[in-house]
Design a protein around this motif. Sequence first.
Motif, mmCIF file in Angstrom:
data_model
loop_
_atom_site.group_PDB
_atom_site.id
_atom_site.type_symbol
_atom_site.label_atom_id
_atom_site.label_comp_id
_atom_site.label_asym_id
_atom_site.label_seq_id
_atom_site.Cartn_x
_atom_site.Cartn_y
_atom_site.Cartn_z
ATOM 1 N N ASN A 148 1.442 -10.672 7.970
ATOM 2 C CA ASN A 148 0.090 -10.871 8.494
ATOM 3 C C ASN A 148 0.171 -11.524 9.878
ATOM 4 O OD1 ASN A 148 -2.552 -11.939 9.032
ATOM 5 N ND2 ASN A 148 -3.008 -11.894 6.840
ATOM 6 N N THR A 202 0.150 -2.918 6.515
ATOM 7 C CA THR A 202 -0.648 -3.507 7.593
ATOM 8 C C THR A 202 0.088 -3.521 8.932
ATOM 9 O OG1 THR A 202 0.156 -5.704 6.928
ATOM 10 C CG2 THR A 202 -1.978 -4.987 6.041
ATOM 11 N N HIS A 252 -7.941 -4.173 4.170
ATOM 12 C CA HIS A 252 -7.093 -5.363 4.276
ATOM 13 C C HIS A 252 -7.552 -6.360 5.341
ATOM 14 C CE1 HIS A 252 -4.316 -3.138 1.715
ATOM 15 N NE2 HIS A 252 -4.340 -2.138 2.582
ATOM 16 N N HIS A 282 -7.601 -10.230 4.566
ATOM 17 C CA HIS A 282 -6.371 -11.026 4.596
ATOM 18 C C HIS A 282 -6.198 -11.724 5.948
ATOM 19 C CE1 HIS A 282 -5.029 -9.605 0.732
ATOM 20 N NE2 HIS A 282 -5.053 -8.336 1.123
ATOM 21 N N TYR A 283 -6.759 -11.125 6.990
ATOM 22 C CA TYR A 283 -6.654 -11.688 8.337
ATOM 23 C C TYR A 283 -7.815 -12.632 8.650
ATOM 24 C CZ TYR A 283 -3.125 -8.056 9.258
ATOM 25 O OH TYR A 283 -2.004 -7.268 9.218
#
Length: 428
Positions: free
Chosen positions: A108, A187, A378, A381-382
């Motif tokens: 990430n 990702t 996704h 997640h960030y």
Amino acid sequence: MTQSVVVQVGQCGNQIGCRFWDLALREHAAVNKKGIYDEALSSFFRNVDTRNGGDGADIHKGKIFSLKARALLIDMEEGVVNEILQGPLRDVFDSKQLITDVSGSGNNWAVGHKLYGYQYREHIVEKLRRTAEHCDCLQCFFVIHSMGGGTGSGLGTFVLNVLEDEFPEVYRFVTSVYPSGEDDVITSPYNSVLAMKELNEHADCVLPIENESLFSIVSKIHQMTNSGKLGSTVKQNSLLTSSAGGIKTEQEKPFDAMNNIVANLLLNLTRLDQMFSDAFSKDHQLIQADPKHSLYLACALLVRGNVQVSDLRRNIERLKPSLHFVSWNQEGWKTGLCSVPPVGHSHSLLALANNTCVKPTFTELKDRFMKLYKKKAHLHHYLHIDGMEQSCFSEAISSLSDLIEEYNQLDATKSAPRTYPSRLKIAM
């Protein structure tokens, strides 16, 4: 004599760095048989008086000295760094020049850049300053990292920002390893595009490398080795074929051969004239690209070994008609010639160029990014990381789109004079 500092970030950056330091020591040992600490070695190493703990630059009788790499090793997973510290090169690295954590960045960019970046900023600055203080004339920082994961892309580009803030007059050269289209990190397009924005803004020179190209080159080398077609230019102790003659490991790991290629940055294995031809062919690039059928902005040829200036000039004149340069820089060549060959080779050629052939790589990355971004896949997640906003994604893809458009404009105006694009001054 100028010095350079290598900053290795993330698993990939530290693995490549390990190969780099091994090669640097072998190069010097092959030329300096007596093992004397000289100006060439001081470019990347400092000489430490281990008897009294001082940092001497000269060797005096009666004192014990050891080499220490001008390096900073950073990884938010301590596994790779611990392997290095337990390996044959353990004494080369100063234990005070390490920054590690245990949990990693979870692939990430936001965790690496926003979370760990701010958490470790003061530690990074302190250790960078400590390294710089040991240099008489610091010329540049070499940052080695990957783009697809979390620590390399996120924390790696954060370090780049720190370098610009703390050492604005020192060049920042970056070797960036791009993921392949079949990368197992889902990702990786997010991480790569977010990192690219930072590279565009804060790097002086970016050397892009693709895992897919590295794998292809390694496969070709293995085929040539098995068929006995390597020829006399590559000897048994070449790092291109294995780590033989260098650091010893019980068993080579899957990425070792690929990292050897990056450490060497060699583009061919054949006869002299063919070497120059190969340097401009699509099969010998470290990214999936065809420079010969694209537009050159500038090109540098760095030759090592028993090669005459006349051979260099002759091959440039031979190749020039088939290479397309921008109209305002038709003579955009830079050449360098070193009589000392690399270890295990009679001669070598490294071609560094800024060429519009990198555009398809960036376009493909943009497409992969948009496939995820359109679905908002996704993103959470960030976005749960403090300081990370959705505007970071839109700004990053906008920056990449602008870069692609600049290359588009160059391709569309091959014969027309044009103002030099600001971000394309250095080879990418």
